[in-house]
Design a protein around this motif. Structure first.
Motif, PDB file in Angstrom:
ATOM      1  N   ALA A 142       0.824  -1.214   0.000  1.00 55.30           N
ATOM      2  CA  ALA A 142       0.000   0.000   0.000  1.00 55.30           C
ATOM      3  C   ALA A 142       0.858   1.263   0.000  1.00 55.30           C
ATOM      4  O   ALA A 142       0.523   2.257  -0.653  1.00 55.30           O
ATOM      5  CB  ALA A 142      -0.937  -0.010   1.206  1.00 55.30           C
ATOM      6  N   ARG A 143       1.961   1.230   0.726  1.00 52.59           N
ATOM      7  CA  ARG A 143       2.848   2.397   0.773  1.00 52.59           C
ATOM      8  C   ARG A 143       3.386   2.739  -0.607  1.00 52.59           C
ATOM      9  O   ARG A 143       3.389   3.900  -1.022  1.00 52.59           O
ATOM     10  CB  ARG A 143       4.016   2.137   1.732  1.00 52.59           C
ATOM     11  CG  ARG A 143       3.676   2.288   3.200  1.00 52.59           C
ATOM     12  CD  ARG A 143       4.878   1.997   4.082  1.00 52.59           C
ATOM     13  NE  ARG A 143       5.954   2.946   3.833  1.00 52.59           N
ATOM     14  CZ  ARG A 143       7.100   2.626   3.234  1.00 52.59           C
ATOM     15  NH1 ARG A 143       7.316   1.401   2.800  1.00 52.59           N
ATOM     16  NH2 ARG A 143       8.029   3.548   3.062  1.00 52.59           N
ATOM     17  N   TRP A 151      -3.998   5.768  -5.106  1.00 51.39           N
ATOM     18  CA  TRP A 151      -4.754   5.012  -4.110  1.00 51.39           C
ATOM     19  C   TRP A 151      -5.964   4.300  -4.705  1.00 51.39           C
ATOM     20  O   TRP A 151      -6.220   3.133  -4.429  1.00 51.39           O
ATOM     21  CB  TRP A 151      -5.200   5.931  -2.978  1.00 51.39           C
ATOM     22  CG  TRP A 151      -5.906   5.173  -1.901  1.00 51.39           C
ATOM     23  CD1 TRP A 151      -7.242   5.118  -1.651  1.00 51.39           C
ATOM     24  CD2 TRP A 151      -5.291   4.295  -0.954  1.00 51.39           C
ATOM     25  NE1 TRP A 151      -7.504   4.264  -0.608  1.00 51.39           N
ATOM     26  CE2 TRP A 151      -6.326   3.751  -0.158  1.00 51.39           C
ATOM     27  CE3 TRP A 151      -3.972   3.909  -0.707  1.00 51.39           C
ATOM     28  CZ2 TRP A 151      -6.080   2.849   0.875  1.00 51.39           C
ATOM     29  CZ3 TRP A 151      -3.719   3.023   0.328  1.00 51.39           C
ATOM     30  CH2 TRP A 151      -4.775   2.500   1.103  1.00 51.39           C
ATOM     31  N   GLU A 152      -6.732   5.003  -5.545  1.00 50.40           N
ATOM     32  CA  GLU A 152      -7.942   4.409  -6.102  1.00 50.40           C
ATOM     33  C   GLU A 152      -7.607   3.184  -6.948  1.00 50.40           C
ATOM     34  O   GLU A 152      -8.298   2.158  -6.889  1.00 50.40           O
ATOM     35  CB  GLU A 152      -8.714   5.437  -6.942  1.00 50.40           C
ATOM     36  CG  GLU A 152      -9.334   6.567  -6.134  1.00 50.40           C
ATOM     37  CD  GLU A 152      -8.321   7.631  -5.722  1.00 50.40           C
ATOM     38  OE1 GLU A 152      -7.173   7.580  -6.226  1.00 50.40           O
ATOM     39  OE2 GLU A 152      -8.667   8.489  -4.900  1.00 50.40           O
ATOM     40  N   LEU A 157      -7.214  -2.769  -7.605  1.00 51.68           N
ATOM     41  CA  LEU A 157      -6.380  -3.953  -7.770  1.00 51.68           C
ATOM     42  C   LEU A 157      -6.661  -4.960  -6.663  1.00 51.68           C
ATOM     43  O   LEU A 157      -6.764  -6.172  -6.914  1.00 51.68           O
ATOM     44  CB  LEU A 157      -4.902  -3.557  -7.753  1.00 51.68           C
ATOM     45  CG  LEU A 157      -3.891  -4.710  -7.845  1.00 51.68           C
ATOM     46  CD1 LEU A 157      -4.036  -5.456  -9.167  1.00 51.68           C
ATOM     47  CD2 LEU A 157      -2.462  -4.194  -7.674  1.00 51.68           C
ATOM     48  N   LEU A 158      -6.826  -4.467  -5.446  1.00 50.51           N
ATOM     49  CA  LEU A 158      -7.121  -5.339  -4.304  1.00 50.51           C
ATOM     50  C   LEU A 158      -8.469  -6.038  -4.503  1.00 50.51           C
ATOM     51  O   LEU A 158      -8.621  -7.232  -4.230  1.00 50.51           O
ATOM     52  CB  LEU A 158      -7.123  -4.510  -3.017  1.00 50.51           C
ATOM     53  CG  LEU A 158      -6.731  -5.204  -1.712  1.00 50.51           C
ATOM     54  CD1 LEU A 158      -5.370  -5.874  -1.834  1.00 50.51           C
ATOM     55  CD2 LEU A 158      -6.729  -4.189  -0.569  1.00 50.51           C
ATOM     56  N   GLU A 182      -3.771   6.476   7.601  1.00 50.14           N
ATOM     57  CA  GLU A 182      -4.899   7.171   8.203  1.00 50.14           C
ATOM     58  C   GLU A 182      -6.108   6.250   8.241  1.00 50.14           C
ATOM     59  O   GLU A 182      -6.219   5.309   7.448  1.00 50.14           O
ATOM     60  CB  GLU A 182      -5.228   8.442   7.411  1.00 50.14           C
ATOM     61  CG  GLU A 182      -5.669   8.169   5.982  1.00 50.14           C
ATOM     62  CD  GLU A 182      -5.959   9.438   5.217  1.00 50.14           C
ATOM     63  OE1 GLU A 182      -7.125   9.583   4.778  1.00 50.14           O
ATOM     64  OE2 GLU A 182      -5.056  10.265   5.059  1.00 50.14           O
ATOM     65  N   LYS A 183      -7.007   6.494   9.162  1.00 45.47           N
ATOM     66  CA  LYS A 183      -8.111   5.577   9.430  1.00 45.47           C
ATOM     67  C   LYS A 183      -8.939   5.262   8.186  1.00 45.47           C
ATOM     68  O   LYS A 183      -9.329   4.111   7.952  1.00 45.47           O
ATOM     69  CB  LYS A 183      -9.018   6.174  10.514  1.00 45.47           C
ATOM     70  CG  LYS A 183     -10.036   5.205  11.092  1.00 45.47           C
ATOM     71  CD  LYS A 183      -9.360   4.080  11.848  1.00 45.47           C
ATOM     72  CE  LYS A 183     -10.391   3.186  12.517  1.00 45.47           C
ATOM     73  NZ  LYS A 183      -9.759   2.022  13.186  1.00 45.47           N
ATOM     74  N   GLY A 184      -9.208   6.270   7.374  1.00 42.20           N
ATOM     75  CA  GLY A 184     -10.042   6.042   6.190  1.00 42.20           C
ATOM     76  C   GLY A 184      -9.420   5.056   5.219  1.00 42.20           C
ATOM     77  O   GLY A 184     -10.090   4.159   4.713  1.00 42.20           O
TER      78      GLY A 184
END
Length: 251
Positions: A142-143, A151-152, A157-158, A182-184
């Protein structure tokens, strides 16, 4: 095709049989036992099912050394196939590739013909059905996605990987370290999973207490809640690895 993959922990396999194909996130406070759970599971299943260890940022030799020391008094370490994406992970960083590469700096790598995510897709498309995959760091994946993919696109992909695993009878388990994102963003990653197994630790009476519980698991939560189990107290044994020592039930 394997419908259920054993966890390799007798107590859990007796209770609900194991994990179905799909995406399972092992969500842990650093050092709380998620990695030990995965390693113990692979060791105990090595002679029963096809297992592949996919490392995002560690070379193969480093992973194998870690496996040798993970359960120090176990004895013989099972032969688990390790695949590393460290070459492409570090390609655009300040880290010299000769530090982390298993193959040296090849022409293909220098040209940048393939990136981390292309290699990831190729890996999954090359899997046989009934394969158990451990991806060692969703955190690292993710990093790097934030900077190289967006990010989108990473979340998409996930989603796609999860669908592919379900359709092809593959179990993918992966580690996500808590409180890195971050939480979101954290919740968005967790929302893609079929199952979320939480590992957390606390200091009680001058001792470290490790706990595990199922926050989400399609098809398995009803069985767990029927037993009125809230969470499991766990410990890391030098001979057998991750083990459940007691359970907490709602009376």
């Amino acid at each position: 095709m394997t419908e259920i993959f054993p966890t390799g922990l007798d107590f859990l396999d007796t209770q609900f049989g194991g994990f179905p194909p799909g995406l399972v996130i092992l969500y842990e406070n650093a050092g709380a036992g998620g990695r030990e759970f995965a390693i113990t599971s692979m060791f105990n299943n090595a002679d029963k099912i096809k297992i592949k260890y996919l490392s995002i940022s560690k070379p193969v030799d480093v992973v194998k050394k870690e496996l040798e020391t993970a359960i120090p008094e176990r004895g013989v370490v099972p032969d688990i196939e390790v695949i590393s994406l460290a070459d492409v992970y570090f390609k655009d960083t300040l880290v010299p590739l000769k530090w982390v590469s298993d193959k040296g700096v090849g022409i293909e790598l220098l040209k940048g013909e393939k990136n981390l995510f292309t290699k990831l897709v190729e890996f999954f498309e090359g899997l046989e059905s009934s394969t158990y995959v451990f991806l060692d760091s969703l955190t690292d994946l993710a990093r790097v996605a934030v900077n190289r993919l967006g990010w989108e696109n990473f979340v998409d992909l996930l989603k796609g990987i999860r669908v592919y695993c379900i359709r092809n009878g593959i179990l993918l388990t992966t580690l996500l370290t808590s409180e890195v994102f971050e939480k979101g963003k954290e919740e968005e990653m967790l929302d893609q999973a079929d199952g979320i197994v939480v590992f957390e630790w606390s200091v009680e009476k001058d001792a470290i207490e490790r706990w595990m519980y199922f926050r989400k698991f399609l098809g398995l939560l009803p069985k767990i809640e029927k037993e009125r189990i809230v969470k499991y107290s766990v410990r890391i044994d030098p001979v057998i690895g991750f083990t459940i020592s007691r359970i907490m039930r709602v009376l």
